[in-house]
Write a protein that holds these residues in place. Structure first.
Motif, PDB file in Angstrom:
ATOM      1  N   LEU A  20      50.190 -55.761   2.545  1.00  0.00           N
ATOM      2  CA  LEU A  20      49.814 -54.222   3.048  1.00  0.00           C
ATOM      3  C   LEU A  20      48.642 -53.698   2.064  1.00  0.00           C
ATOM      4  O   LEU A  20      48.700 -54.114   0.864  1.00  0.00           O
ATOM      5  CB  LEU A  20      50.895 -53.425   2.792  1.00  0.00           C
ATOM      6  CG  LEU A  20      51.150 -52.124   3.436  1.00  0.00           C
ATOM      7  CD1 LEU A  20      50.959 -52.237   4.919  1.00  0.00           C
ATOM      8  CD2 LEU A  20      52.286 -51.346   3.060  1.00  0.00           C
ATOM      9  N   TYR A  21      47.524 -53.150   2.549  1.00  0.00           N
ATOM     10  CA  TYR A  21      46.467 -52.789   1.764  1.00  0.00           C
ATOM     11  C   TYR A  21      46.305 -51.070   1.843  1.00  0.00           C
ATOM     12  O   TYR A  21      46.753 -50.606   2.795  1.00  0.00           O
ATOM     13  CB  TYR A  21      45.270 -53.412   2.358  1.00  0.00           C
ATOM     14  CG  TYR A  21      45.147 -54.877   1.953  1.00  0.00           C
ATOM     15  CD1 TYR A  21      44.875 -55.503   0.873  1.00  0.00           C
ATOM     16  CD2 TYR A  21      45.529 -55.557   3.083  1.00  0.00           C
ATOM     17  CE1 TYR A  21      44.634 -56.969   0.710  1.00  0.00           C
ATOM     18  CE2 TYR A  21      45.388 -57.216   2.894  1.00  0.00           C
ATOM     19  CZ  TYR A  21      45.142 -57.699   1.951  1.00  0.00           C
ATOM     20  OH  TYR A  21      44.982 -59.200   1.812  1.00  0.00           O
ATOM     21  N   PHE A  22      45.885 -50.895   0.926  1.00  0.00           N
ATOM     22  CA  PHE A  22      45.360 -49.110   0.847  1.00  0.00           C
ATOM     23  C   PHE A  22      44.070 -49.287   0.451  1.00  0.00           C
ATOM     24  O   PHE A  22      43.419 -50.088  -0.428  1.00  0.00           O
ATOM     25  CB  PHE A  22      46.213 -48.529  -0.444  1.00  0.00           C
ATOM     26  CG  PHE A  22      45.474 -47.136  -0.589  1.00  0.00           C
ATOM     27  CD1 PHE A  22      45.907 -46.226   0.453  1.00  0.00           C
ATOM     28  CD2 PHE A  22      44.907 -46.687  -1.857  1.00  0.00           C
ATOM     29  CE1 PHE A  22      45.552 -44.870   0.400  1.00  0.00           C
ATOM     30  CE2 PHE A  22      44.643 -45.389  -1.800  1.00  0.00           C
ATOM     31  CZ  PHE A  22      44.675 -44.577  -1.000  1.00  0.00           C
ATOM     32  N   LEU A  23      43.105 -48.755   1.430  1.00  0.00           N
ATOM     33  CA  LEU A  23      41.709 -48.629   1.343  1.00  0.00           C
ATOM     34  C   LEU A  23      41.399 -47.457   0.549  1.00  0.00           C
ATOM     35  O   LEU A  23      41.367 -46.165   0.787  1.00  0.00           O
ATOM     36  CB  LEU A  23      41.336 -48.502   2.581  1.00  0.00           C
ATOM     37  CG  LEU A  23      39.854 -48.331   3.013  1.00  0.00           C
ATOM     38  CD1 LEU A  23      39.159 -49.761   2.337  1.00  0.00           C
ATOM     39  CD2 LEU A  23      39.610 -48.319   4.515  1.00  0.00           C
ATOM     40  N   VAL A  24      40.648 -47.778  -0.678  1.00  0.00           N
ATOM     41  CA  VAL A  24      40.100 -46.657  -1.722  1.00  0.00           C
ATOM     42  C   VAL A  24      38.859 -46.375  -1.334  1.00  0.00           C
ATOM     43  O   VAL A  24      38.596 -45.196  -1.357  1.00  0.00           O
ATOM     44  CB  VAL A  24      40.143 -47.314  -3.069  1.00  0.00           C
ATOM     45  CG1 VAL A  24      39.735 -46.328  -4.036  1.00  0.00           C
ATOM     46  CG2 VAL A  24      41.575 -47.767  -3.607  1.00  0.00           C
ATOM     47  N   LYS A  25      38.271 -47.347  -1.096  1.00  0.00           N
ATOM     48  CA  LYS A  25      36.582 -46.917  -0.666  1.00  0.00           C
ATOM     49  C   LYS A  25      36.195 -47.952   0.285  1.00  0.00           C
ATOM     50  O   LYS A  25      36.307 -49.264   0.455  1.00  0.00           O
ATOM     51  CB  LYS A  25      35.752 -47.177  -2.155  1.00  0.00           C
ATOM     52  CG  LYS A  25      34.364 -46.320  -2.040  1.00  0.00           C
ATOM     53  CD  LYS A  25      33.856 -46.355  -3.321  1.00  0.00           C
ATOM     54  CE  LYS A  25      32.243 -45.938  -3.141  1.00  0.00           C
ATOM     55  NZ  LYS A  25      32.222 -44.640  -2.169  1.00  0.00           N
ATOM     56  N   GLY A  26      35.425 -47.422   1.345  1.00  0.00           N
ATOM     57  CA  GLY A  26      34.671 -48.286   2.549  1.00  0.00           C
ATOM     58  C   GLY A  26      35.210 -47.878   3.940  1.00  0.00           C
ATOM     59  O   GLY A  26      35.976 -47.056   3.951  1.00  0.00           O
ATOM     60  N   VAL A  27      34.890 -48.665   4.935  1.00  0.00           N
ATOM     61  CA  VAL A  27      35.183 -48.614   6.190  1.00  0.00           C
ATOM     62  C   VAL A  27      35.785 -50.204   6.707  1.00  0.00           C
ATOM     63  O   VAL A  27      34.999 -51.033   6.256  1.00  0.00           O
ATOM     64  CB  VAL A  27      34.308 -48.028   7.030  1.00  0.00           C
ATOM     65  CG1 VAL A  27      34.463 -47.925   8.437  1.00  0.00           C
ATOM     66  CG2 VAL A  27      33.803 -46.846   6.367  1.00  0.00           C
ATOM     67  N   VAL A  28      36.578 -50.110   7.628  1.00  0.00           N
ATOM     68  CA  VAL A  28      37.401 -51.261   7.850  1.00  0.00           C
ATOM     69  C   VAL A  28      37.725 -51.239   9.258  1.00  0.00           C
ATOM     70  O   VAL A  28      37.841 -50.022  10.061  1.00  0.00           O
ATOM     71  CB  VAL A  28      38.624 -51.611   7.158  1.00  0.00           C
ATOM     72  CG1 VAL A  28      39.379 -52.541   7.955  1.00  0.00           C
ATOM     73  CG2 VAL A  28      38.181 -52.100   5.856  1.00  0.00           C
TER      74      VAL A  28
END
Lengths: 195, 195
Positions: free
Chosen positions: A51-59
């Motif tokens: 499981l990931y948490f997106l701190v910065k950027g666009v996916v």
């Protein structure tokens, strides 16, 4: 604690207060990664038990259908990310998760999430809140693609995700909205000319 | 216990074993309802703080956009049902839930579900399983509407929900698939002629 790992505990704390023991466990068992634009966080055959948490950027999340890429979701900062079409299942899926900008993420293994769920009373509450939020998001994605007019789809997209359209190649927004790239370009130019 | 209320506890037990105390609480605090075809389980302004289990029948979720009804989901038997676009929130939403056949349902108040979540250790586990399952379903709804070819959409729909297309008016399947009724009729006739 790593300088950026606190982003995840801060985010979870904003949903529901974490005990210091839970916060420590999450910090100990999570890790930060930075990925270049165009990298794959997940694709068929890769381990999906993270499981990931997106701190910065666009996916973006997409699937291939008869050779064509179909973008079903786009996420910006402050979102939890995992493959959706097999969430909660052990089975493989045909989903791809690709970075559309350089991205900073915090990862945590699904086994650890399960351990936290079973041992930290805040985690089931937070899991429910996150799943409900993501379920509402998926319902919006199901809705926007069914709006008959391409212009109406575009305006809803810009309203729901201000600025996102300018952060990523237009072809992905077009695929997400279920319209041809030329249609999106035409609507966007018209909008720029009239505002 | 009412003769049909056991359908809900049986369903939940098939996901994760319930203690007899939890089973009793659910039976005590749930109720069965039968609705005629065309009735509203939910519409804007109505109390949305109820969770339903669909024992028998077909139900659709839709929203109005510029006067047009957009069907975003269709559910058959053995599904939990509630308004999705405000799930977990106190706020109102613009979703409608309508029966497309005579339906038998079991209802349970959201406050009771919250009580069960906080007091019965099986319920957070079951809630996670149900939300994950529904999240996967919503992702499929987001995917199918973005498939470029109307024929491919149709075949995927028939594959994922065998028989459903014959249980409900075609206009709702067309709206769900994001295509015109005439397009769906044409594809369906072609398929009947070639099989």
């Amino acid at each position: 604690m790593s300088s950026s790992k606190h982003h995840l505990t801060e985010f979870l704390n904003s949903l529901y207060p974490l005990s210091s023991k839970t916060e420590e466990l999450i910090s100990q068992h999570s890790y930060t990664i930075t990925l270049k634009k165009g990298a794959f966080l997940f694709k068929p055959g890769m381990d999906h038990r993270t499981l990931y948490f997106l701190v910065k950027g666009v996916v973006r999340g997409y699937r291939k259908f008869k050779g064509e890429e179909i973008t079903t979701w786009l996420n910006e900062e402050q979102e939890m990310i995992t493959s959706i079409s097999n969430i909660g299942l052990e089975q493989e899926c045909d989903e791809y998760i690709q970075t559309l900008t350089e991205c900073e993420l915090i990862g945590i293994a699904a086994d650890m999430v399960e351990f936290l769920f079973a041992n930290c009373p805040e985690i089931p509450v937070i899991t429910k809140l996150l799943l409900e939020d993501n379920y509402r998001g998926a319902e919006e994605r199901a809705f926007i693609s069914r709006i008959p007019s391409a212009e109406d789809k575009f305006f809803r997209f810009v309203e729901k995700h201000p600025g996102l359209i300018n952060r990523i190649p237009l072809k992905y927004s077009a695929s997400y909205l279920g319209m041809r790239l030329e249609t999106l370009c035409r609507i966007r130019s018209k909008r720029i000319l009239t505002t």
